[in-house]
Design a protein around this motif. Structure first.
Motif, short mmCIF file in Angstrom:
data_model
loop_
_atom_site.label_atom_id
_atom_site.label_comp_id
_atom_site.label_asym_id
_atom_site.label_seq_id
_atom_site.Cartn_x
_atom_site.Cartn_y
_atom_site.Cartn_z
N TYR A 71 -18.86 85.88 -50.98
CA TYR A 71 -18.93 86.69 -49.78
C TYR A 71 -18.00 87.76 -49.98
CZ TYR A 71 -21.32 82.95 -47.60
OH TYR A 71 -22.03 81.77 -47.09
N PRO A 72 -18.17 88.97 -50.23
CA PRO A 72 -17.50 90.24 -50.35
C PRO A 72 -16.51 90.42 -49.36
CG PRO A 72 -19.86 91.01 -50.44
CD PRO A 72 -19.73 89.48 -50.10
N HIS A 73 -17.04 90.50 -47.80
CA HIS A 73 -16.00 90.68 -47.04
C HIS A 73 -14.81 89.90 -47.03
CE1 HIS A 73 -18.15 87.29 -45.18
NE2 HIS A 73 -17.13 87.09 -44.52
N LEU A 74 -14.67 88.77 -47.77
CA LEU A 74 -13.50 87.84 -47.88
C LEU A 74 -12.23 88.28 -48.65
CD1 LEU A 74 -15.31 84.18 -47.62
CD2 LEU A 74 -14.04 85.42 -45.74
N TYR A 75 -12.72 89.21 -49.67
CA TYR A 75 -11.93 89.56 -50.75
C TYR A 75 -11.44 90.79 -50.66
CZ TYR A 75 -13.11 84.84 -51.96
OH TYR A 75 -13.31 83.55 -52.05
N VAL A 76 -11.66 91.80 -49.58
CA VAL A 76 -11.27 93.17 -49.54
C VAL A 76 -9.69 93.35 -49.58
CG1 VAL A 76 -11.16 95.21 -47.97
CG2 VAL A 76 -13.27 93.65 -48.11
N ARG A 77 -9.30 93.99 -50.41
CA ARG A 77 -7.73 94.10 -50.68
C ARG A 77 -7.54 95.73 -50.40
NH1 ARG A 77 -7.78 89.12 -51.35
NH2 ARG A 77 -6.98 88.06 -53.04
N PRO A 100 -10.50 88.04 -56.02
CA PRO A 100 -11.51 88.92 -56.25
C PRO A 100 -12.13 89.19 -57.70
CG PRO A 100 -9.65 89.86 -54.91
CD PRO A 100 -9.31 88.46 -55.53
N THR A 101 -11.22 89.14 -58.79
CA THR A 101 -11.82 89.37 -59.91
C THR A 101 -12.82 88.48 -60.40
OG1 THR A 101 -9.83 88.15 -60.88
CG2 THR A 101 -9.56 90.45 -60.93
N ALA A 102 -12.54 87.25 -59.83
CA ALA A 102 -13.36 86.10 -60.36
C ALA A 102 -14.78 86.13 -59.62
CB ALA A 102 -12.85 84.77 -60.08
N MET A 103 -14.56 86.83 -58.15
CA MET A 103 -15.94 87.08 -57.39
C MET A 103 -16.74 88.21 -58.04
SD MET A 103 -16.17 88.64 -53.78
CE MET A 103 -15.83 90.09 -54.47
#
Length: 111
Positions: A71-77, A100-103
């Protein structure tokens, strides 16, 4: 087995009668005794039942990890973390927390 609930119900009724004044005492006599009786007859068995329920559910629980969904919204930095390499959270667990890199790698792999 039926004697235990009957005995605890009798103690509860006696404590309640004392609290309401039926025992001949005026005022708030025996309030601590009432709560002590309720603690031993209601609260402690309730804790025991909850512990048994948790233990039984743990026995039937599947220990397989679910499939990872990126889910992209969980990894916003918006900015890096102030410790380490700035990418790992403070309590990072590599077995359960994705980066996020693994995502991004998974997302490009799926398309």
């Amino acid at each position: 087995m039926a004697a235990v609930p009957r005995a605890s119900l009798g103690m509860f009724r006696r404590a309640l009668a004392t609290e309401t004044g039926a025992g001949g005492h005026g005022g708030h006599q025996g309030g601590a005794r009432t709560w002590k009786i309720l603690s031993f007859t209601v609260a402690l068995p309730g804790v025991g039942v909850c512990m048994l329920n948790a233990w039984l559910k743990m026995q039937h629980h599947s220990h397989e990890t679910p499939a990872f969904t990126p889910y992209p919204h969980l990894y916003v930095r918006t900015k890096p973390f102030p410790w380490g390499d700035g990418n790992h959270s403070l309590f990072h667990n590599p077995h359960t927390n994705a980066l996020p890199t693994a995502m991004r790698a998974l997302a490009t792999e799926q398309h």
